[in-house]
Write an enzyme that holds these catalytic residues in place. Structure first.
Site, mmCIF file in Angstrom:
data_model
loop_
_atom_site.group_PDB
_atom_site.id
_atom_site.type_symbol
_atom_site.label_atom_id
_atom_site.label_comp_id
_atom_site.label_asym_id
_atom_site.label_seq_id
_atom_site.Cartn_x
_atom_site.Cartn_y
_atom_site.Cartn_z
ATOM 1 N N ARG A 1 -20.137 37.012 80.259
ATOM 2 C CA ARG A 1 -20.290 36.088 79.119
ATOM 3 C C ARG A 1 -18.999 35.945 78.332
ATOM 4 O O ARG A 1 -18.601 34.838 77.979
ATOM 5 C CB ARG A 1 -21.437 36.576 78.223
ATOM 6 C CG ARG A 1 -22.796 36.268 78.813
ATOM 7 C CD ARG A 1 -23.927 37.061 78.193
ATOM 8 N NE ARG A 1 -25.168 36.761 78.911
ATOM 9 C CZ ARG A 1 -26.214 37.560 78.992
ATOM 10 N NH1 ARG A 1 -26.184 38.747 78.386
ATOM 11 N NH2 ARG A 1 -27.283 37.214 79.669
ATOM 12 N N TYR B 1 -24.666 29.000 83.183
ATOM 13 C CA TYR B 1 -24.090 30.246 83.700
ATOM 14 C C TYR B 1 -24.388 31.447 82.818
ATOM 15 O O TYR B 1 -24.509 31.324 81.599
ATOM 16 C CB TYR B 1 -22.562 30.126 83.703
ATOM 17 C CG TYR B 1 -21.910 29.511 84.915
ATOM 18 C CD1 TYR B 1 -22.542 29.435 86.142
ATOM 19 C CD2 TYR B 1 -20.615 29.012 84.817
ATOM 20 C CE1 TYR B 1 -21.912 28.878 87.240
ATOM 21 C CE2 TYR B 1 -19.965 28.457 85.912
ATOM 22 C CZ TYR B 1 -20.622 28.388 87.119
ATOM 23 O OH TYR B 1 -19.985 27.847 88.187
ATOM 24 N N GLU B 2 -24.421 32.630 83.449
ATOM 25 C CA GLU B 2 -24.489 33.912 82.724
ATOM 26 C C GLU B 2 -25.652 33.984 81.743
ATOM 27 O O GLU B 2 -25.552 34.558 80.663
ATOM 28 C CB GLU B 2 -23.165 34.174 81.968
ATOM 29 C CG GLU B 2 -21.901 33.967 82.776
ATOM 30 C CD GLU B 2 -21.746 34.935 83.938
ATOM 31 O OE1 GLU B 2 -22.551 35.880 84.046
ATOM 32 O OE2 GLU B 2 -20.831 34.757 84.740
ATOM 33 N N GLY B 3 -26.772 33.397 82.137
ATOM 34 C CA GLY B 3 -27.918 33.298 81.238
ATOM 35 C C GLY B 3 -27.819 32.029 80.423
ATOM 36 O O GLY B 3 -26.776 31.738 79.836
ATOM 37 N N LEU C 1 -23.504 40.729 83.413
ATOM 38 C CA LEU C 1 -23.648 39.516 82.602
ATOM 39 C C LEU C 1 -22.926 39.659 81.263
ATOM 40 O O LEU C 1 -22.347 38.691 80.760
ATOM 41 C CB LEU C 1 -25.121 39.199 82.376
ATOM 42 C CG LEU C 1 -25.872 38.624 83.582
ATOM 43 C CD1 LEU C 1 -27.363 38.526 83.274
ATOM 44 C CD2 LEU C 1 -25.333 37.263 83.975
#
Length: 603
Positions: free
Chosen positions: A272, A410-412, A268
């Site tokens: 990011r 996305y991505e957290g 992640l």
């Protein structure tokens, strides 16, 4: 002191931008790209302009075969292996170059951007960075060439942001030769055409999940749901994946038992900053299409680009894009330099890249939040400039807006990333990696001291702006320091305060990045050549001061009372006060007129 130690001391650690001065000559900017990087950028852009942009409409009609076809062409160009070491048939490029490819390959359509990002990042990278030599030799060359495509199966119906709460099980066979995986995964990008998946499952009652490399074989207990009906990224294959006692050889465990959560979190971090890069050319293209339309669209016998309201939009869109570029490549080069230092110090490529990116996890979260929100704003303003036509699917604005929306998830989610950025900074401080305590105490002492009434000399370029950045850092230290002192280990439970502190942190990093880039270029290319860039840097800082003032006030009023509250509010006014307020209208006019004259995003 040896050379490595000297370089290590010169390079700021992640998060230290808040408490240590960064000199303009020490930041990397897009103007520093090597000739090789420029050639790579231009070849990627040429491919997207020739092969992808003309077919944009097809991507909006769920043409998954088109996405797969384009991915194969990208593989033939070698771009799927840009970050893969040469010994596994990749190009072995540096981190900045991998970001540059991601940047320009992602601008035309979110569908292809998602497929590319999922394959090169979370589909391939975990094997490259965590795999055994046998695993890398078996899988990575095929993934780097595009012969095979990869996917990443982490999310479950009950496990989203809480990634470690997945219920998928992995049971070791009696003979100890394989694991049987059973469970359900959802929102799996590339699932419709992938050959391998990085699958996360829990062995027995382990505290942490474990990663496995799973080949996509329908005869091995793997079934797929129908393609998801989504708001955007229409030609990105997204399905649920069901595992029913899927047999996976024990040698396909990735890293060690219980290491899956660590793999997921580090993937992640890289995802990011790559997602941030993927939002850059998308903004450039939206701005270019917007100004082209504004120059061609006549109302009241003049092009609408001559209207102040349209100039305002173009100026703000261009400013955000410029700032986002500045911050993304600043952080990317820091990561690349940290990787190089670790390799020079004896680390393997795997360990160096993992630790290099992990060092700047705070900056990765900052960039993910800032740029995902800027691209959404950019596309929204693009629709507004197009007016009624912008709402039509016949123009590129409508699809760009829909595709942009997923980036905040996305991505957290951006909420998770905001809280992570501050939480990671506090943890770094506790480990002694970033000295927040002494600067915070110095700010606290300054609040109770007598302020200086001397008028500073702001005759040099950006002297007042850099002084303002220094004061904004004091705002963060004042707010975050007081919050940590008040809440201690329970800080994570006070999410509204964390979110406000995160917004302050984000605006500081983004504003400083633009100012440093422009200052560096003004010194080497001449101040006159950077007239619009100076205007963009000043305009963004003006907005940053407003945002920081509002967010700091929210936080102070939330946790401080009485004399402490009054003192902090007085400090906030002192730390956000301009000596010479910029002429915002003129700044916007300067920026917009350049964009309009060039009929494109020109910076």
């Amino acid at each position: 002191m040896n050379t490595t130690e000297s370089k290590n001391n010169e390079l700021l650690r992640g998060g230290q931008f808040l408490v240590k001065e960064t000199k303009a000559e020490d930041v990397f900017t897009p103007e520093d790209f090597t000739e090789e990087q420029k050639m790579m950028r231009d070849s990627v852009k040429e491919f997207i302009d020739r092969e992808v942009w003309p077919l944009k409409e097809r991507f909006e009609h769920h043409d998954y075969a088109l996405t797969e076809e384009m991915m194969k062409k990208i593989g033939e160009l070698g771009l799927l292996g840009v970050a893969v070491p040469e010994e596994y048939d990749g190009l072995g490029m540096g981190f900045v170059t991998t970001m540059l490819v991601c940047d320009y390959i992602s601008g035309a359509t979110g569908s292809l951007a998602t497929a590319f990002g999922a394959h090169t990042g979370i589909g391939t990278m975990p094997i490259t960075l965590y795999g055994t030599e046998e695993q890398k030799k078996k899988y990575v060359p095929k993934l780097a060439s595009g012969e095979w495509f990869g996917a990443y199966a982490l999310t479950e119906p009950g496990a989203g942001s809480d990634a470690n709460s997945g219920k998928t099980k992995a049971v070791l066979s009696e003979d100890g030769k394989y694991y049987s995986i059973s469970g359900q995964k959802m929102w799996i990008s590339n699932s419709g055409f992938c050959h391998t998946m990085i699958v996360f499952a829990r062995i027995e009652d382990d505290k942490y999940i474990t990663g496995f490399i799973v080949e996509n074989d329908p005869e091995n207990g793997i079934t797929m749901g129908e393609e998801e009906k989504k708001l955007g990224i229409h030609s990105s294959s997204t399905r649920q994946v069901f595992f029913n006692e899927t047999k996976v050889p024990v040698e396909n465990m990735l890293a060690g038992r219980g290491d899956g959560f660590k793999i997921a979190m580090n993937a992640l971090n890289i995802g990011r900053i790559k997602l941030a890069a993927a939002g850059l050319d998308a903004q450039r293209r939206v701005i270019t299409k917007s100004v082209e339309y504004a120059n061609e669209r006549f109302q009241f016998n003049v092009p609408i680009s001559s209207f102040g309201a349209i100039k305002l939009k173009l100026a703000e869109m261009a400013t955000n894009a410029y700032v986002d570029e500045s911050a993304t490549y600043r952080a990317g080069k820091n990561i690349e330099d940290r990787i190089a230092l670790r390799v020079e110090g004896g680390n393997s490529h795997q360990e160096a890249e993992l630790k290099g990116v992990e060092e700047y996890a705070i900056e990765c979260s900052i960039l993910k939040v800032a740029i995902s929100e800027d691209i959404q704003h950019c596309t929204d303003e693009g629709i507004q400039i197009f007016g009624g036509m912008g709402y039509s699917a016949d123009t590129p604005m409508e699809s760009a807006w829909r595709d942009a929306r997923i980036t905040r998830i996305y991505e957290g989610t951006n909420e998770i990333n905001r809280m992570l950025s501050v939480g990671m900074l506090v943890k770094k401080a506790m480990k002694g990696h970033v000295d927040l305590l002494n600067p915070a105490q110095a700010v606290a002492s300054e609040l109770t001291g007598i302020p200086s009434f001397d008028i500073p000399d702001y005759s040099e370029l950006f002297s007042e702006e850099k002084d303002m950045i220094a004061k904004l850092k004091k705002v963060f230290l004042m707010v975050a320091g007081s919050a940590v002192q008040k809440y201690g280990t329970e800080l994570e439970e006070h999410q509204q305060t964390l979110m406000a502190a995160a917004d302050i942190l984000i605006e500081i990093y983004m504003a400083e990045s633009a100012i440093l880039r422009t200052e560096k270029n003004a010194k080497r290319f001449g101040k006159d050549s950077q007239k619009e860039q100076i205007a963009m840097s000043q305009l963004y800082l003006y907005h940053a001061v407003d945002i920081i003032t509002m967010k700091a006030k929210e936080a102070i009023l939330s946790f401080a009372e009485g004399d402490e509250q009054k003192m902090m509010l007085m400090g906030l006014r002192r730390f956000t006060k301009y000596q010479n307020m910029p002429n915002i209208g003129q700044l916007r006019k300067t920026i917009a007129e350049k964009v309009i004259a060039e009929n494109a995003y020109p910076f």
